[in-house]
Design a protein around this motif. Structure first.
Motif, PDB file in Angstrom:
ATOM      1  N   LEU A  98     -46.598 -46.946  18.165  1.00 58.54           N
ATOM      2  CA  LEU A  98     -47.046 -45.857  17.452  1.00 58.54           C
ATOM      3  C   LEU A  98     -47.955 -46.330  16.363  1.00 58.54           C
ATOM      4  CD1 LEU A  98     -46.925 -42.861  16.301  1.00 58.54           C
ATOM      5  CD2 LEU A  98     -44.677 -43.703  15.063  1.00 58.54           C
ATOM      6  N   VAL A  99     -49.090 -45.828  16.255  1.00 56.20           N
ATOM      7  CA  VAL A  99     -50.344 -46.321  15.166  1.00 56.20           C
ATOM      8  C   VAL A  99     -50.121 -45.438  13.791  1.00 56.20           C
ATOM      9  CG1 VAL A  99     -52.680 -46.943  14.570  1.00 56.20           C
ATOM     10  CG2 VAL A  99     -51.380 -47.457  16.859  1.00 56.20           C
ATOM     11  N   GLY A 100     -49.870 -46.122  12.728  1.00 56.18           N
ATOM     12  CA  GLY A 100     -49.981 -45.441  11.089  1.00 56.18           C
ATOM     13  C   GLY A 100     -48.703 -45.753  10.762  1.00 56.18           C
ATOM     14  N   GLY A 101     -48.507 -45.254   9.473  1.00 54.84           N
ATOM     15  CA  GLY A 101     -47.499 -45.633   8.219  1.00 54.84           C
ATOM     16  C   GLY A 101     -47.531 -44.710   7.373  1.00 54.84           C
ATOM     17  N   GLY A 102     -47.601 -43.367   7.724  1.00 47.14           N
ATOM     18  CA  GLY A 102     -47.290 -42.329   6.618  1.00 47.14           C
ATOM     19  C   GLY A 102     -46.083 -41.628   7.055  1.00 47.14           C
ATOM     20  N   GLY A 103     -45.964 -40.411   6.278  1.00 48.87           N
ATOM     21  CA  GLY A 103     -44.626 -39.583   6.404  1.00 48.87           C
ATOM     22  C   GLY A 103     -44.789 -38.724   7.903  1.00 48.87           C
ATOM     23  N   ARG A 104     -45.884 -38.540   8.352  1.00 48.16           N
ATOM     24  CA  ARG A 104     -46.173 -37.863   9.732  1.00 48.16           C
ATOM     25  C   ARG A 104     -45.737 -39.192  10.659  1.00 48.16           C
ATOM     26  NH1 ARG A 104     -51.838 -37.301  10.052  1.00 48.16           N
ATOM     27  NH2 ARG A 104     -51.787 -39.387   9.241  1.00 48.16           N
ATOM     28  N   GLU A 105     -46.056 -40.118  10.564  1.00 51.93           N
ATOM     29  CA  GLU A 105     -45.623 -41.379  11.679  1.00 51.93           C
ATOM     30  C   GLU A 105     -44.174 -41.544  11.495  1.00 51.93           C
ATOM     31  OE1 GLU A 105     -48.490 -41.792   9.725  1.00 51.93           O
ATOM     32  OE2 GLU A 105     -49.695 -41.228  11.425  1.00 51.93           O
ATOM     33  N   HIS A 106     -43.592 -41.395  10.360  1.00 51.14           N
ATOM     34  CA  HIS A 106     -41.964 -41.661  10.292  1.00 51.14           C
ATOM     35  C   HIS A 106     -41.337 -40.409  11.107  1.00 51.14           C
ATOM     36  CE1 HIS A 106     -38.218 -42.359   7.803  1.00 51.14           C
ATOM     37  NE2 HIS A 106     -37.999 -42.719   9.010  1.00 51.14           N
ATOM     38  N   ALA A 107     -41.682 -39.278  10.823  1.00 50.30           N
ATOM     39  CA  ALA A 107     -41.312 -38.174  11.686  1.00 50.30           C
ATOM     40  C   ALA A 107     -41.690 -38.537  13.283  1.00 50.30           C
ATOM     41  CB  ALA A 107     -42.189 -36.871  11.324  1.00 50.30           C
ATOM     42  N   LEU A 108     -42.789 -38.661  13.644  1.00 50.85           N
ATOM     43  CA  LEU A 108     -43.106 -39.309  14.942  1.00 50.85           C
ATOM     44  C   LEU A 108     -41.885 -40.567  15.344  1.00 50.85           C
ATOM     45  CD1 LEU A 108     -47.123 -39.079  14.895  1.00 50.85           C
ATOM     46  CD2 LEU A 108     -45.544 -37.649  16.309  1.00 50.85           C
ATOM     47  N   ALA A 109     -41.789 -41.311  14.838  1.00 49.71           N
ATOM     48  CA  ALA A 109     -40.808 -42.393  15.332  1.00 49.71           C
ATOM     49  C   ALA A 109     -39.686 -41.887  15.375  1.00 49.71           C
ATOM     50  CB  ALA A 109     -40.917 -43.676  14.048  1.00 49.71           C
ATOM     51  N   TRP A 110     -39.341 -41.089  14.214  1.00 46.02           N
ATOM     52  CA  TRP A 110     -37.657 -40.645  14.238  1.00 46.02           C
ATOM     53  C   TRP A 110     -37.642 -39.635  15.650  1.00 46.02           C
ATOM     54  CZ3 TRP A 110     -36.579 -35.195  14.002  1.00 46.02           C
ATOM     55  CH2 TRP A 110     -35.363 -34.828  13.423  1.00 46.02           C
ATOM     56  N   LYS A 111     -38.479 -39.011  16.043  1.00 47.46           N
ATOM     57  CA  LYS A 111     -38.459 -38.223  17.284  1.00 47.46           C
ATOM     58  C   LYS A 111     -38.653 -38.889  18.506  1.00 47.46           C
ATOM     59  CE  LYS A 111     -38.283 -34.149  19.303  1.00 47.46           C
ATOM     60  NZ  LYS A 111     -37.082 -33.661  19.531  1.00 47.46           N
ATOM     61  N   ILE A 112     -39.414 -39.749  18.443  1.00 47.02           N
ATOM     62  CA  ILE A 112     -39.675 -40.495  19.871  1.00 47.02           C
ATOM     63  C   ILE A 112     -38.405 -41.336  19.988  1.00 47.02           C
ATOM     64  CG2 ILE A 112     -41.043 -42.717  20.601  1.00 47.02           C
ATOM     65  CD1 ILE A 112     -43.495 -41.690  19.133  1.00 47.02           C
ATOM     66  N   LYS A 113     -37.932 -41.896  18.979  1.00 45.99           N
ATOM     67  CA  LYS A 113     -36.488 -42.606  19.033  1.00 45.99           C
ATOM     68  C   LYS A 113     -35.527 -41.881  19.863  1.00 45.99           C
ATOM     69  CE  LYS A 113     -34.591 -46.434  17.949  1.00 45.99           C
ATOM     70  NZ  LYS A 113     -34.912 -47.788  18.251  1.00 45.99           N
ATOM     71  N   GLN A 114     -35.506 -40.657  19.580  1.00 51.72           N
ATOM     72  CA  GLN A 114     -34.401 -39.845  20.154  1.00 51.72           C
ATOM     73  C   GLN A 114     -34.716 -39.435  21.920  1.00 51.72           C
ATOM     74  OE1 GLN A 114     -34.180 -36.177  18.120  1.00 51.72           O
ATOM     75  NE2 GLN A 114     -34.521 -37.195  16.227  1.00 51.72           N
ATOM     76  N   SER A 115     -35.798 -40.135  22.288  1.00 49.33           N
ATOM     77  CA  SER A 115     -36.120 -39.914  23.849  1.00 49.33           C
ATOM     78  C   SER A 115     -35.363 -40.738  24.748  1.00 49.33           C
ATOM     79  CB  SER A 115     -37.625 -40.031  24.092  1.00 49.33           C
ATOM     80  OG  SER A 115     -37.890 -39.991  25.461  1.00 49.33           O
ATOM     81  N   PRO A 116     -34.768 -40.391  25.638  1.00 48.02           N
ATOM     82  CA  PRO A 116     -33.760 -41.061  26.603  1.00 48.02           C
ATOM     83  C   PRO A 116     -34.850 -41.914  27.543  1.00 48.02           C
ATOM     84  CG  PRO A 116     -33.800 -38.804  27.114  1.00 48.02           C
ATOM     85  CD  PRO A 116     -34.407 -38.741  26.011  1.00 48.02           C
ATOM     86  N   LEU A 117     -36.088 -41.333  27.383  1.00 47.81           N
ATOM     87  CA  LEU A 117     -37.057 -42.353  28.376  1.00 47.81           C
ATOM     88  C   LEU A 117     -37.894 -43.707  27.391  1.00 47.81           C
ATOM     89  CD1 LEU A 117     -39.621 -39.165  29.059  1.00 47.81           C
ATOM     90  CD2 LEU A 117     -37.861 -40.270  30.464  1.00 47.81           C
TER      91      LEU A 117
END
Ligand code: AMP
Ligand code: GLY
Length: 428
Positions: free
Chosen positions: A7-26
């Protein structure tokens, strides 16, 4: 084998993206470049700037990354997606040519004119005297915008002629926004209520997310200078089924078709910033990425796995895909450094994040934060996005502010009225 994602970036949007991606079983492994103190808790952060294209490319190849998700506009406009696609890497995000829809307002307005996409009347200038003559002819209120990227601060809404002339001086003479102001768009002022309409796009298909709205102005009651966004919520009560159809038919599909016809097929997230007035809709701007802070409430409501959606956008296979949403409302309050969007202090220790994060249905997304030893300190203008789910906008608002009130640092500022438009609308 699971997916290795950068994931490229380091703002609030990217924290939310990381939080969501982290929940993926894939997912097998998540990296983030460069990330922030919150992202560092859930992903391996690597200290590479997203606009350092050779360094990102080298990291991706060395670490067998399967998918790169690009958050901010800077790396997109710089051509990061192109560099990675040339290496056969799957990328979630548009090419440099497609990201021009955000990177150049002059390009965007020309596209609207050519393809009859509803927008405000405008003229584009590279010379201050010509801009001034046009402004004097049109009169105020009027809007002066840098054509290039300016971190959400390049649109100056001017209520008087004097303000407009001063805006031209700031942008074109004093060059406050650098080369972003080489060209300016002077635009008719539009009254109404704003709506963020965000969709996954794969070059031809459009898969809309739920509606959302943000508060761009720094002050309560939507007053004062524009910022990147001081708070947001989803759903947006203004987005009726009828308006949704209208946006898809008159804005999203025509734009995706126009981009393809121009030889700039758009793949990634297309974000239309719309002004709605008495059921009439006009496009203020397009962004080539997720909104920040709209992504924070949107992803808290998204029940579907994000990873297959990003892959479908990257591979052109969004047809027939749908997204499942939590029916509750999510609301995000941005806590910013006092002084933002002007100058502000950095490096101030923050207290109370864990206590706020521990509340039920609350997530504290970090934006401008970093670790100083074990201590989380401020490192930017927008510092945290405190996001809560509730049954309806009022409950979401109350929960978000309950969490906000647990967090503090010297000169911490937030608006206390995030969501007021939606509350007024449902109370009517
Ligand atoms: P933009 O970068 O074009 O989205 O502009 C940022 C913000 O400035 C918008 O979200 C609006 O709040 C405001 N704005 C931009 N253009 C106009 C306009 N033509 N009329 C009124 N407000 C505008
Ligand atoms: N929240 C506005 C933006 O992301 O541009």
């Amino acid at each position: 084998m699971g997916k290795r994602i950068l994931l490229v970036g380091g703002g609030g949007r990217e924290h939310a993206l990381a939080w969501k991606i982290k929940q993926s079983p894939l997912l097998e492994k998540l990296y983030c470049a460069p990330g922030n103190a919150g992202i560092a808790k859930i992903a391996q952060c690597v200290p590479i700037d997203g606009e350092d294209l050779p360094a990102i490319k080298a990291f991706v190849l060395e670490n067998n990354i399967d998918l790169v998700a690009i958050g901010p506009e800077g790396p997109l406009v710089a051509g990061l997606a192109d560099v990675l696609r040339q290496e056969g890497i799957a990328v979630f995000g548009p090419s440099k040519a497609a990201a021009e829809i955000e990177g150049s307002k002059t390009f965007m307005k020309g596209l609207f004119a050519k393809y009859n996409i509803p927008t405000a009347k405008y003229k584009s200038f590279t010379n201050a005297d010509d801009a001034i003559a046009y402004i004097k002819k049109e009169g105020a209120p009027i809007v002066v915008k840098t054509s290039g990227l300016a971190a959400g601060k390049g649109a100056i809404v001017c209520q008087t002629l004097d303000e407009a002339l001063h805006a031209v001086k700031r942008v074109m003479v004093d060059r406050e926004f650098g080369s972003a102001g080489d060209s300016v768009v002077v635009e008719e002022f539009l009254a109404g209520e704003e709506l963020s309409f965000i969709a996954f796009v794969d070059g031809k298909n459009v898969l809309p997310l739920a509606g959302s709205q943000d508060h761009k102005a720094v002050g309560e009651g939507d007053t004062g200078p524009n910022t990147g966004g001081m708070g947001a919520y989803s759903p947006a009560p203004i987005l009726t089924d009828q308006l949704h159809e209208q946006v898809i038919k008159q804005v999203m599909i025509p734009t995706v078709e126009a981009m393809a016809a121009e030889g700039r097929p758009f793949k990634g997230v297309l974000y239309a910033g719309l002004m709605i007035n008495n059921g009439e809709m006009k496009v203020l701007e397009f962004n080539a990425r997720f909104g920040d802070p709209e992504t924070q409430p949107l992803l808290m409501r998204m029940k579907s796995d994000l990873v297959p959606l990003m892959e479908a956008s990257a591979t052109g296979s969004l047809a027939g895909v749908s997204i499942e949403w939590d029916s509750r409302t999510a609301l995000c309050v941005v806590q910013a450094a006092g002084g933002y969007p002007g100058s502000y202090k950095k490096g101030l220790p923050i207290t109370g994040i864990d206590a706020a994060d521990a509340l039920a249905d609350v997530a504290v997304f970090h934006a401008g934060t970093k670790l100083d030893g074990d201590q989380v300190v401020t490192a930017g203008g927008r510092v945290l996005g405190v996001t809560a789910l509730g049954d309806g906008i009022k409950e979401a608002q109350q929960r978000a502010y309950e969490a906000v009130d647990k967090i503090n640092w010297d000169s911490c500022y937030c608006r206390r009225d995030i969501g007021y438009r939606a509350i007024t609308r449902i109370e009517k």
